[in-house]
Every structure is written in structure tokens, then in C-alpha cells.
Design a protein around this motif. Structure first.
Motif, PDB file in Angstrom:
ATOM      1  N   PRO A   1      29.273  -1.074  -4.956  1.00 43.77           N
ATOM      2  CA  PRO A   1      28.652  -2.259  -5.557  1.00 43.77           C
ATOM      3  C   PRO A   1      28.617  -3.366  -4.499  1.00 43.77           C
ATOM      4  O   PRO A   1      29.161  -3.220  -3.407  1.00 43.77           O
ATOM      5  CB  PRO A   1      29.609  -2.607  -6.696  1.00 43.77           C
ATOM      6  N   ALA A   2      28.007  -4.466  -4.826  1.00 47.62           N
ATOM      7  CA  ALA A   2      27.990  -5.621  -3.912  1.00 47.62           C
ATOM      8  C   ALA A   2      29.429  -6.077  -3.702  1.00 47.62           C
ATOM      9  O   ALA A   2      30.098  -6.524  -4.635  1.00 47.62           O
ATOM     10  CB  ALA A   2      27.146  -6.740  -4.492  1.00 47.62           C
ATOM     11  N   MET A   3      29.919  -5.926  -2.490  1.00 48.14           N
ATOM     12  CA  MET A   3      31.327  -6.170  -2.208  1.00 48.14           C
ATOM     13  C   MET A   3      31.729  -7.639  -2.296  1.00 48.14           C
ATOM     14  O   MET A   3      32.899  -7.947  -2.479  1.00 48.14           O
ATOM     15  CB  MET A   3      31.688  -5.614  -0.832  1.00 48.14           C
TER      16      MET A   3
ATOM     17  N   MET B   1      45.668 -14.303 -10.671  1.00 47.83           N
ATOM     18  CA  MET B   1      45.550 -13.458  -9.483  1.00 47.83           C
ATOM     19  C   MET B   1      44.163 -12.815  -9.388  1.00 47.83           C
ATOM     20  O   MET B   1      43.588 -12.716  -8.317  1.00 47.83           O
ATOM     21  CB  MET B   1      46.613 -12.358  -9.499  1.00 47.83           C
ATOM     22  N   TRP B   2      43.628 -12.372 -10.512  1.00 48.94           N
ATOM     23  CA  TRP B   2      42.343 -11.687 -10.513  1.00 48.94           C
ATOM     24  C   TRP B   2      41.154 -12.646 -10.503  1.00 48.94           C
ATOM     25  O   TRP B   2      40.078 -12.280 -10.056  1.00 48.94           O
ATOM     26  CB  TRP B   2      42.243 -10.759 -11.721  1.00 48.94           C
ATOM     27  N   ASP B   3      41.335 -13.850 -10.988  1.00 45.45           N
ATOM     28  CA  ASP B   3      40.227 -14.799 -11.120  1.00 45.45           C
ATOM     29  C   ASP B   3      39.600 -15.128  -9.767  1.00 45.45           C
ATOM     30  O   ASP B   3      40.295 -15.501  -8.822  1.00 45.45           O
ATOM     31  CB  ASP B   3      40.715 -16.093 -11.784  1.00 45.45           C
ATOM     32  N   GLY B   4      38.292 -15.000  -9.692  1.00 44.47           N
ATOM     33  CA  GLY B   4      37.555 -15.391  -8.505  1.00 44.47           C
ATOM     34  C   GLY B   4      37.601 -14.417  -7.344  1.00 44.47           C
ATOM     35  O   GLY B   4      37.035 -14.673  -6.281  1.00 44.47           O
ATOM     36  N   LYS B   5      38.279 -13.294  -7.512  1.00 40.56           N
ATOM     37  CA  LYS B   5      38.368 -12.316  -6.431  1.00 40.56           C
ATOM     38  C   LYS B   5      37.052 -11.539  -6.320  1.00 40.56           C
ATOM     39  O   LYS B   5      36.404 -11.235  -7.325  1.00 40.56           O
ATOM     40  CB  LYS B   5      39.511 -11.325  -6.680  1.00 40.56           C
ATOM     41  N   PRO B   6      36.670 -11.169  -5.084  1.00 39.59           N
ATOM     42  CA  PRO B   6      35.449 -10.386  -4.904  1.00 39.59           C
ATOM     43  C   PRO B   6      35.683  -8.905  -5.250  1.00 39.59           C
ATOM     44  O   PRO B   6      36.813  -8.425  -5.279  1.00 39.59           O
ATOM     45  CB  PRO B   6      35.147 -10.546  -3.410  1.00 39.59           C
ATOM     46  N   THR B   7      34.588  -8.216  -5.460  1.00 39.06           N
ATOM     47  CA  THR B   7      34.635  -6.780  -5.722  1.00 39.06           C
ATOM     48  C   THR B   7      35.464  -6.054  -4.672  1.00 39.06           C
ATOM     49  O   THR B   7      36.249  -5.160  -5.001  1.00 39.06           O
ATOM     50  CB  THR B   7      33.204  -6.213  -5.760  1.00 39.06           C
ATOM     51  N   SER B   8      35.303  -6.438  -3.421  1.00 35.48           N
ATOM     52  CA  SER B   8      36.047  -5.775  -2.340  1.00 35.48           C
ATOM     53  C   SER B   8      37.550  -5.833  -2.584  1.00 35.48           C
ATOM     54  O   SER B   8      38.262  -4.862  -2.317  1.00 35.48           O
ATOM     55  CB  SER B   8      35.715  -6.401  -0.981  1.00 35.48           C
ATOM     56  N   TRP B   9      38.047  -6.942  -3.117  1.00 34.64           N
ATOM     57  CA  TRP B   9      39.481  -7.082  -3.374  1.00 34.64           C
ATOM     58  C   TRP B   9      39.949  -6.065  -4.417  1.00 34.64           C
ATOM     59  O   TRP B   9      41.005  -5.447  -4.267  1.00 34.64           O
ATOM     60  CB  TRP B   9      39.810  -8.507  -3.833  1.00 34.64           C
ATOM     61  N   PHE B  10      39.154  -5.889  -5.471  1.00 40.45           N
ATOM     62  CA  PHE B  10      39.539  -4.946  -6.522  1.00 40.45           C
ATOM     63  C   PHE B  10      39.573  -3.511  -5.999  1.00 40.45           C
ATOM     64  O   PHE B  10      40.426  -2.723  -6.397  1.00 40.45           O
ATOM     65  CB  PHE B  10      38.618  -5.072  -7.738  1.00 40.45           C
ATOM     66  N   LEU B  11      38.669  -3.179  -5.089  1.00 34.30           N
ATOM     67  CA  LEU B  11      38.705  -1.850  -4.495  1.00 34.30           C
ATOM     68  C   LEU B  11      39.849  -1.731  -3.493  1.00 34.30           C
ATOM     69  O   LEU B  11      40.599  -0.751  -3.514  1.00 34.30           O
ATOM     70  CB  LEU B  11      37.367  -1.524  -3.826  1.00 34.30           C
TER      71      LEU B  11
END
Length: 188
Positions: free
Chosen positions: A123-125, A151-161
Motif C-alpha cells: 500500500p502507499a507507505m 502510539m498508533w495515532d498518526g503513524k504511516p503505513t510503513s510503521w505498521f508494517l
């Protein structure tokens, strides 16, 4: 090597190490055991690892049903599925979780993440997915888990991966290997 292939290989590696180095060596009947006169039971670590990846990847990034939905009839828990998101062990939960099912669920979460990456690419990282909704959808209490919402708020997709699908998983894999070794089950 493409970035997608790298992440996919990391998820597959995590799955393989969980299957062979943890679940293949710790008998299911010992997954509730606490070593060193206390400690965290391996079944809770597996549950925690799987719940984080499942919620982050499927709830936050993909916006699809969680893998856990197909396992609730086997796991020993069917509601309050936010339980397990905390780092500290939920001792009451350890007593009801089915160790074999939790192991299967953890592997199924890795499989689902890998299949998604394999089928759809990345996805768009740099996208910033909405996170409060998926956490609230599973009943995650805002007062007890304000740290997770923040912690999760505002994090980009790349962070979750990078973190939820890979780094967090390997972090707890190391914990599981350490517990396994202290149980006297090291293959080395």
C-alpha cells in the motif's frame, strides 16, 4: 530485491521461526507454564503477538475482518478481543486460552499478512491510516489503552508494517525463544 519481497520474507521468516523454533519445540501442554518462578506464559506472548499484528494489519491497514474471527470458537475467548494488546500478562486469559488454537491463530495471522502482501503488493507507505476506529471496534478501553491509541495515532503505513507486522513479532519471538530455553527445550 523489491521492498515488498523483503517485508514478505520477514513475515515468512517470523512465521517459520514461530512454527519450528517455538511451537515445534514447546509442547502445547506446556504453553501455559511460567518459568523462573513467575514470568509470562508462552501462550500469552503468542496471543499478544498475534493480536497486535491482526489488529494493525487487518483492522488498521486493510480495513477487513480480523483473522481471529475465524478462530473464536477454538481459542477459548470470543469477546473482549482487545485483551492481549497489553504487554503485561492477563493471567485470567492464560487460563482460558486453548494453547494449540493460539499457536494456530498466530501462524494464520502471519499467513494472512503474507498473502495480502503477495497478492496486492505494498500500500502507499506514507499514508496515515485511521487507528482509533479499529481499536474501538474491538472494544479497546480508551482509559486503559490510552498509550496504544496515542502510539498508533498518526503513524504511516510503513510503521505498521515495520513494527506491528515485523519488529514487534521478532521482539516477542526472542522472548519466546528465551522462555523455551529456560524451560530446558533448546535444540542446541
Amino acid at each position: 530485491m523489491e521492498l515488498r519481497d523483503w517485508i514478505l520474507a520477514d513475515v515468512a521468516s517470523l512465521r517459520g521461526k514461530l512454527a519450528g523454533g517455538v511451537l515445534g519445540l514447546i509442547p502445547a501442554e506446556r504453553l501455559r507454564e511460567r518459568v523462573d518462578g513467575g514470568g509470562i506464559a508462552p501462550v500469552y506472548v503468542l496471543w499478544h503477538l498475534a493480536r497486535h499484528q491482526d489488529v494493525a494489519v487487518n483492522g488498521v491497514l486493510r480495513g477487513v475482518d480480523a483473522v481471529v474471527d475465524g478462530w473464536v470458537d477454538r481459542l477459548g475467548i470470543g469477546e473482549d478481543l482487545w485483551r492481549g494488546l497489553a504487554e503485561g500478562e492477563d493471567a485470567d486469559l492464560v487460563d482460558v486460552l486453548d494453547p494449540e488454537a493460539v499457536g494456530g491463530y498466530a501462524l494464520a495471522v502471519c499467513d494472512a499478512t503474507a498473502a495480502w502482501l503477495d497478492e496486492g503488493g505494498l500500500p502507499a507507505m506514507d499514508a496515515r491510516p485511521e487507528t482509533a476506529g479499529p481499536l474501538a471496534a474491538i472494544g479497546t478501553p480508551t482509559d486503559r489503552f490510552d498509550w496504544l491509541y496515542a502510539m498508533w495515532d498518526g503513524k504511516p503505513t510503513s510503521w505498521f508494517l515495520q513494527w506491528s507486522a515485523v519488529g514487534h513479532g521478532f521482539n516477542h519471538l526472542g522472548e519466546l525463544v528465551s522462555i523455551r530455553n529456560r524451560m530446558g527445550l533448546s535444540p542446541f
